[in-house]
Write a protein that holds these residues in place. Structure first.
Motif, short mmCIF file in Angstrom:
data_model
loop_
_atom_site.label_atom_id
_atom_site.label_comp_id
_atom_site.label_asym_id
_atom_site.label_seq_id
_atom_site.Cartn_x
_atom_site.Cartn_y
_atom_site.Cartn_z
N MET A 175 -7.28 -2.47 7.86
CA MET A 175 -6.94 -3.22 6.65
C MET A 175 -7.22 -4.69 6.90
O MET A 175 -7.17 -5.16 8.04
CB MET A 175 -5.46 -3.04 6.29
CG MET A 175 -5.10 -1.62 5.92
SD MET A 175 -3.44 -1.49 5.21
CE MET A 175 -3.71 -2.23 3.60
N LYS A 216 0.85 -7.11 9.54
CA LYS A 216 1.10 -5.85 8.83
C LYS A 216 2.48 -5.33 9.21
O LYS A 216 2.82 -5.26 10.40
CB LYS A 216 0.02 -4.83 9.21
CG LYS A 216 0.14 -3.50 8.49
CD LYS A 216 -1.13 -2.65 8.68
CE LYS A 216 -1.33 -2.19 10.09
NZ LYS A 216 -2.47 -1.24 10.18
N TYR A 221 -15.29 -1.28 3.49
CA TYR A 221 -13.96 -1.07 2.94
C TYR A 221 -14.07 -0.38 1.58
O TYR A 221 -14.80 -0.84 0.71
CB TYR A 221 -13.21 -2.41 2.83
CG TYR A 221 -12.87 -2.94 4.19
CD1 TYR A 221 -13.84 -3.58 4.97
CD2 TYR A 221 -11.60 -2.74 4.74
CE1 TYR A 221 -13.55 -4.00 6.25
CE2 TYR A 221 -11.31 -3.18 6.02
CZ TYR A 221 -12.28 -3.80 6.77
OH TYR A 221 -12.00 -4.22 8.04
N CYS A 264 -6.90 -7.81 -0.72
CA CYS A 264 -6.65 -6.98 0.45
C CYS A 264 -7.51 -5.74 0.30
O CYS A 264 -7.87 -5.33 -0.81
CB CYS A 264 -5.18 -6.63 0.62
SG CYS A 264 -4.46 -5.64 -0.69
N LEU A 304 -8.96 -1.85 2.33
CA LEU A 304 -8.66 -0.76 3.24
C LEU A 304 -9.92 0.02 3.57
O LEU A 304 -10.75 0.29 2.70
CB LEU A 304 -7.66 0.17 2.54
CG LEU A 304 -7.33 1.47 3.22
CD1 LEU A 304 -6.41 1.19 4.38
CD2 LEU A 304 -6.63 2.40 2.24
N TYR A 312 0.86 -1.19 0.00
CA TYR A 312 0.00 0.00 0.00
C TYR A 312 0.89 1.23 0.00
O TYR A 312 2.08 1.14 0.30
CB TYR A 312 -0.98 -0.04 1.17
CG TYR A 312 -0.39 -0.21 2.54
CD1 TYR A 312 -0.18 -1.47 3.07
CD2 TYR A 312 -0.07 0.89 3.33
CE1 TYR A 312 0.34 -1.64 4.34
CE2 TYR A 312 0.44 0.74 4.60
CZ TYR A 312 0.65 -0.53 5.10
OH TYR A 312 1.17 -0.69 6.36
#
Length: 128
Positions: A34, A74, A115, A98, A100, A24
């Protein structure tokens, strides 16, 4: 532009392992929620591992089906999200994303609609 890029998918036999990564943006505020989601055949997109805002491993929330087999983490210094998958099963086959959530506060939820940014997805195929 906020872009998430997954990598690491592939094909394995049941019982095997795969590691997924998601990069990211470096300028990104690391306190956002996340997580990893997957979409398997015939099913809606589901949360697999949701990391807490501070990224502490003990606060990661897992789907029941993957507990004890998957580990989400992470690395804020490298701006990478990881999903380590072991003892894979054929039912784990699917497209993994994935994601966010840019809300600056609140609990990190499992609901995909919370998200706002998604990677392109990476395919995981597990054969029996």
């Amino acid at each position: 532009q906020l872009q998430l890029v997954e990598s690491g998918g592939g094909s394995v036999q049941a019982g095997g392992s795969l590691n997924l990564s998601c990069s990211y943006p470096a300028s990104f505020y690391t306190g956002y929620c996340m997580g990893w989601f997957r979409q398997t055949s015939g099913n809606e997109r589901e949360a697999v591992a949701i990391m807490s805002r501070d990224g502490r491993p003990e606060r990661t929330k897992y789907a029941e089906a993957v507990k004890g087999r998957f580990t989400g983490s992470k690395d804020s210094a490298k701006q990478i999200l990881y999903l380590q998958m072991s003892n894979l099963r054929p039912e784990d086959t699917g497209l993994y994303y994935c994601a966010l959530n840019t809300r600056p506060f609140g609990v990190c939820e499992r609901r995909s609609e919370t998200y706002s940014h998604w990677g392109q997805g990476t395919q995981v195929t597990v054969s029996s």
